[in-house]
Scaffold this motif. Structure first.
Motif, PDB file in Angstrom:
ATOM      1  N   VAL A   1      47.143  71.481  88.435  1.00 27.58           N
ATOM      2  CA  VAL A   1      46.216  72.477  88.970  1.00 27.58           C
ATOM      3  C   VAL A   1      46.571  72.817  90.414  1.00 27.58           C
ATOM      4  O   VAL A   1      46.648  73.999  90.787  1.00 27.58           O
ATOM      5  N   ARG A   2      46.811  71.784  91.202  1.00 30.04           N
ATOM      6  CA  ARG A   2      47.073  72.045  92.613  1.00 30.04           C
ATOM      7  C   ARG A   2      48.407  72.769  92.818  1.00 30.04           C
ATOM      8  O   ARG A   2      48.525  73.636  93.685  1.00 30.04           O
ATOM      9  N   SER A   3      49.419  72.436  92.022  1.00 31.72           N
ATOM     10  CA  SER A   3      50.696  73.121  92.171  1.00 31.72           C
ATOM     11  C   SER A   3      50.589  74.580  91.762  1.00 31.72           C
ATOM     12  O   SER A   3      51.288  75.442  92.309  1.00 31.72           O
ATOM     13  N   ALA A   4      49.689  74.885  90.824  1.00 30.16           N
ATOM     14  CA  ALA A   4      49.522  76.268  90.372  1.00 30.16           C
ATOM     15  C   ALA A   4      48.647  77.093  91.305  1.00 30.16           C
ATOM     16  O   ALA A   4      48.887  78.286  91.500  1.00 30.16           O
ATOM     17  N   LEU A   5      47.640  76.471  91.915  1.00 26.47           N
ATOM     18  CA  LEU A   5      46.660  77.216  92.713  1.00 26.47           C
ATOM     19  C   LEU A   5      46.760  76.964  94.212  1.00 26.47           C
ATOM     20  O   LEU A   5      46.213  77.751  95.003  1.00 26.47           O
ATOM     21  N   GLY A   6      47.413  75.882  94.610  1.00 29.72           N
ATOM     22  CA  GLY A   6      47.514  75.590  96.033  1.00 29.72           C
ATOM     23  C   GLY A   6      46.163  75.276  96.642  1.00 29.72           C
ATOM     24  O   GLY A   6      45.215  74.873  95.955  1.00 29.72           O
ATOM     25  N   ASP A   7      46.054  75.466  97.941  1.00 31.69           N
ATOM     26  CA  ASP A   7      44.811  75.147  98.649  1.00 31.69           C
ATOM     27  C   ASP A   7      43.913  76.358  98.840  1.00 31.69           C
ATOM     28  O   ASP A   7      42.772  76.215  99.289  1.00 31.69           O
ATOM     29  N   ASP A   8      44.403  77.563  98.529  1.00 28.06           N
ATOM     30  CA  ASP A   8      43.650  78.774  98.836  1.00 28.06           C
ATOM     31  C   ASP A   8      42.868  79.325  97.651  1.00 28.06           C
ATOM     32  O   ASP A   8      41.929  80.097  97.838  1.00 28.06           O
ATOM     33  N   ARG A   9      43.260  78.963  96.441  1.00 29.15           N
ATOM     34  CA  ARG A   9      42.559  79.460  95.260  1.00 29.15           C
ATOM     35  C   ARG A   9      41.461  78.493  94.834  1.00 29.15           C
ATOM     36  O   ARG A   9      41.602  77.281  94.966  1.00 29.15           O
ATOM     37  N   PRO A  10      40.356  79.010  94.286  1.00 32.14           N
ATOM     38  CA  PRO A  10      39.235  78.119  93.935  1.00 32.14           C
ATOM     39  C   PRO A  10      39.470  77.334  92.656  1.00 32.14           C
ATOM     40  O   PRO A  10      40.031  77.851  91.687  1.00 32.14           O
ATOM     41  N   TYR A  11      39.058  76.083  92.652  1.00 31.46           N
ATOM     42  CA  TYR A  11      39.018  75.262  91.446  1.00 31.46           C
ATOM     43  C   TYR A  11      38.158  74.037  91.745  1.00 31.46           C
ATOM     44  O   TYR A  11      37.918  73.695  92.905  1.00 31.46           O
ATOM     45  N   GLY A  12      37.691  73.385  90.689  1.00 37.95           N
ATOM     46  CA  GLY A  12      36.898  72.178  90.847  1.00 37.95           C
ATOM     47  C   GLY A  12      37.139  71.212  89.709  1.00 37.95           C
ATOM     48  O   GLY A  12      37.806  71.541  88.720  1.00 37.95           O
ATOM     49  N   MET A  13      36.617  69.998  89.866  1.00 37.61           N
ATOM     50  CA  MET A  13      36.772  68.938  88.879  1.00 37.61           C
ATOM     51  C   MET A  13      35.407  68.390  88.496  1.00 37.61           C
ATOM     52  O   MET A  13      34.509  68.311  89.329  1.00 37.61           O
ATOM     53  N   ASN A  14      35.279  67.998  87.249  1.00 38.77           N
ATOM     54  CA  ASN A  14      34.058  67.329  86.815  1.00 38.77           C
ATOM     55  C   ASN A  14      34.051  65.881  87.288  1.00 38.77           C
ATOM     56  O   ASN A  14      35.064  65.191  87.192  1.00 38.77           O
ATOM     57  N   LEU A  15      32.935  65.433  87.840  1.00 36.17           N
ATOM     58  CA  LEU A  15      32.728  64.020  88.168  1.00 36.17           C
ATOM     59  C   LEU A  15      31.561  63.552  87.305  1.00 36.17           C
ATOM     60  O   LEU A  15      30.411  63.912  87.545  1.00 36.17           O
ATOM     61  N   LEU A  16      31.894  62.777  86.286  1.00 35.33           N
ATOM     62  CA  LEU A  16      30.914  62.362  85.290  1.00 35.33           C
ATOM     63  C   LEU A  16      30.369  60.987  85.637  1.00 35.33           C
ATOM     64  O   LEU A  16      31.127  60.066  85.950  1.00 35.33           O
TER      65      LEU A  16
ATOM     66  N   TYR B   1      29.610  83.119  89.960  1.00 34.36           N
ATOM     67  CA  TYR B   1      29.837  82.778  88.550  1.00 34.36           C
ATOM     68  C   TYR B   1      30.850  81.637  88.524  1.00 34.36           C
ATOM     69  O   TYR B   1      31.779  81.599  89.331  1.00 34.36           O
ATOM     70  N   ALA B   2      30.667  80.716  87.578  1.00 39.53           N
ATOM     71  CA  ALA B   2      31.647  79.646  87.390  1.00 39.53           C
ATOM     72  C   ALA B   2      31.716  79.295  85.918  1.00 39.53           C
ATOM     73  O   ALA B   2      30.748  79.490  85.168  1.00 39.53           O
ATOM     74  N   SER B   3      32.855  78.781  85.491  1.00 38.65           N
ATOM     75  CA  SER B   3      32.974  78.214  84.148  1.00 38.65           C
ATOM     76  C   SER B   3      32.881  76.703  84.276  1.00 38.65           C
ATOM     77  O   SER B   3      33.544  76.085  85.112  1.00 38.65           O
ATOM     78  N   GLY B   4      32.007  76.098  83.461  1.00 38.87           N
ATOM     79  CA  GLY B   4      31.735  74.677  83.592  1.00 38.87           C
ATOM     80  C   GLY B   4      32.745  73.814  82.873  1.00 38.87           C
ATOM     81  O   GLY B   4      33.557  74.276  82.064  1.00 38.87           O
ATOM     82  N   SER B   5      32.689  72.523  83.188  1.00 38.30           N
ATOM     83  CA  SER B   5      33.608  71.566  82.574  1.00 38.30           C
ATOM     84  C   SER B   5      33.198  71.288  81.137  1.00 38.30           C
ATOM     85  O   SER B   5      32.030  71.423  80.773  1.00 38.30           O
ATOM     86  N   MET B   6      34.163  70.916  80.333  1.00 39.24           N
ATOM     87  CA  MET B   6      33.916  70.476  78.965  1.00 39.24           C
ATOM     88  C   MET B   6      34.781  69.256  78.703  1.00 39.24           C
ATOM     89  O   MET B   6      35.962  69.217  79.058  1.00 39.24           O
ATOM     90  N   TYR B   7      34.182  68.256  78.083  1.00 39.49           N
ATOM     91  CA  TYR B   7      34.750  66.924  77.872  1.00 39.49           C
ATOM     92  C   TYR B   7      36.176  66.974  77.339  1.00 39.49           C
ATOM     93  O   TYR B   7      36.542  67.872  76.576  1.00 39.49           O
ATOM     94  N   LYS B   8      36.975  65.977  77.730  1.00 33.75           N
ATOM     95  CA  LYS B   8      38.338  65.796  77.240  1.00 33.75           C
ATOM     96  C   LYS B   8      39.201  67.024  77.509  1.00 33.75           C
ATOM     97  O   LYS B   8      40.035  67.413  76.695  1.00 33.75           O
TER      98      LYS B   8
END
Length: 499
Positions: free
Chosen positions: A84-99, A40-47
């Motif tokens: 984001v990186r300071s809050a989650l570090g390298d071990d927690r999952p996160y991603g960025m939208n590339l539009l 499961y993932a939550s998708g990006s939303m503009y702005k």
């Protein structure tokens, strides 16, 4: 199938089956690659409506969220990446939208991603594979001792057209790889591995959704994408490892369960996360979203593709924006310039829709583009119809800003991307602890949807009339919902077999 035992003169009741868990649904490889509890993932939303706070909340719960980077300045994006990186570090999952956007803008965005060590992107609005996207995909790729190729960066591609899916299921275009290598943007070793890697790890079939939409029905789109993967894998075996997921219309346990039954490897949600405490939009917009029903959306022109006729889905209930946006598009189709509008129509557009004169709007638009994209100004001054499009789409940008800032004086002009899935979720949450958006959080919605889908599929696997130990849907989070299991540390990206 269900096994039965026979006794003398009678048949025993069916043997009880262990109920499915939410972490049993979808692809185990998706969970392992991304280091998450659920497919499961939550998708990006503009702005940054899919905000830093939303992505961090998901990551801390062991779930994957993508930050909405579209429309952010470079400074805003850089700051968001730091947070984001300071809050989650390298071990927690996160991603960025590339539009998909102008080449120079994409290049600068990829530069920032590589500098900040972003390992996951959600690639959206692509028609063909751009040099910036190919560079992100290949940078850091390496061959393991067993001969498999491991990418350093994971790409989730949102697509609604099969020809675009084909491009993502294929290796990067050779000519783009050659150009990047010649320019020193990738190493010779990375270029040599390009033919062994598909352009994505996860292919998300985006059905009728909030924001930009091709209005594809999920019941037709997802099977077509699964077949596309099978056909591509027959010619390029590495494509068989690409996971196919579903987005658009996923807002309830029933929606997620249907996607998994059809063969989805994961699900991705969008509009529903806009109506949470962490979403980066105004309280006024969330107040409107909370009461949306399934029928309360409308199609309008997409501002960034206005002249192409591309559509976006937005909230309609209580708003004038959809009718006004469609009126502007109708006028643009019928007329060659602003001067062609009759006096009554021109007066109505300027006073009631734009709130200022055509000359004032054009002066503002001209000033904005003159700094960074003077070619846009030159083209508009040579082409009156193009100039009319820029004046009209100024209203769309203003309506988006009104919604995000919560400008109460301009509430009827809010542009709020929204699909029917939110209406279905609102109905599901009415009368529960999560009815008010202030009590909704994206990770709680993930638990609700995935736990409910697991229970639905458990019941569906039992004979009619068999007892159901699950006892219905789980209670919403905040009133006894099960906690999301702790996610493991994010593993290295999985190897992809060499073609």
């Amino acid at each position: 199938m269900h096994s039965h035992t026979r006794t003398t003169g009678s048949r025993a009741a069916p043997a009880p089956e262990a109920p499915l868990r939410p972490e049993d649904l979808g692809s185990p490889a998706f969970r392992a690659d991304h280091g998450v509890a659920y497919a499961y993932a939550s998708g990006s939303m503009y702005k940054a409506i899919a905000s830093v706070e939303l992505v961090v909340r998901m990551g801390r719960a062991g779930l994957l969220g993508y930050l909405g980077t579209g429309g952010l300045s470079e400074d805003e994006l850089d700051s968001s990446l730091h947070r984001v990186r300071s809050a989650l570090g390298d071990d927690r999952p996160y991603g960025m939208n590339l539009l998909s956007s102008r080449p120079e803008r994409e290049d600068r965005t990829v530069d920032l991603f590589l500098r900040h060590g972003v390992r996951r992107v959600e690639a959206a609005s692509y028609v063909q594979m751009s040099p910036a996207l190919v560079r992100y995909r290949l940078t850091g790729a390496r061959r393991l001792p067993d001969g498999t190729v491991r990418p350093a960066h994971l790409v989730l591609a949102k697509v609604s057209r099969q020809e675009v899916a084909e491009a993502f299921l294929s290796p990067p275009p050779p000519e783009v790889v050659r150009e990047l290598a010649a320019a020193g943007r990738i190493t010779p070793d990375e270029a040599a591995l390009a033919g062994s890697l598909p352009m994505c790890d996860d292919l998300c079939a985006e059905a009728d959704s909030g924001g930009h939409t091709d209005q594809r029905p999920m019941l037709a789109l997802l099977p077509a994408m699964l077949t596309t993967r099978e056909n591509r894998a027959a010619r390029f075996p590495a494509a068989a490892r690409v996971r196919v997921g579903a987005a658009g219309g996923i807002g309830t346990p029933e929606g997620a369960a249907a996607a998994f039954v059809m063969g989805a490897d994961f699900v991705l949600t969008g509009s529903i996360n806009q109506c949470t405490a962490e979403a980066g939009t105004s309280d006024a917009a969330k107040d409107l979203l909370q009461y949306a029903q399934v029928q309360d959306t409308a199609l309008v022109p997409a501002a960034d593709m206005f002249e192409m006729g591309t559509k976006a889905q937005v909230l309609r209930r209580g708003l004038f924006f959809p009718a006004r946006a469609n009126k502007l598009y109708e006028l643009w189709l019928r007329h060659g310039s602003l001067d062609d509008l009759d006096e009554t129509t021109a007066d109505h557009v300027q006073r009631r829709i734009l709130g200022r004169s055509f000359a004032e709007v054009w002066a503002e638009v001209r000033e904005r583009y003159a700094r960074n994209r003077p070619e846009v100004v030159r083209r508009a001054e040579e082409d009156p119809k193009r100039r009319m499009a820029l004046v009209f789409t100024w209203y769309f940008a203003r309506a988006t800003r009104f919604a995000q800032e919560g400008s109460t004086d301009s509430r009827v002009d809010f542009q709020i991307p929204c699909g029917p899935a939110l209406g279905a979720l609102n109905e599901r949450l009415r009368g529960t602890a999560l009815e008010d958006w202030r009590d909704r959080h994206p990770d709680d919605l993930a638990r609700l949807i995935m736990s409910g889908a697991a229970q639905l599929l458990t019941r569906a696997g039992r004979p009619a009339g068999a007892p159901d130990p699950a006892g219905g849907f789980p209670a919403p989070a905040g009133s006894g919902a099960p906690a999301t299991p702790a996610a493991p540390a994010a593993p290295a990206p999985r190897p992809i077999a060499v073609a």
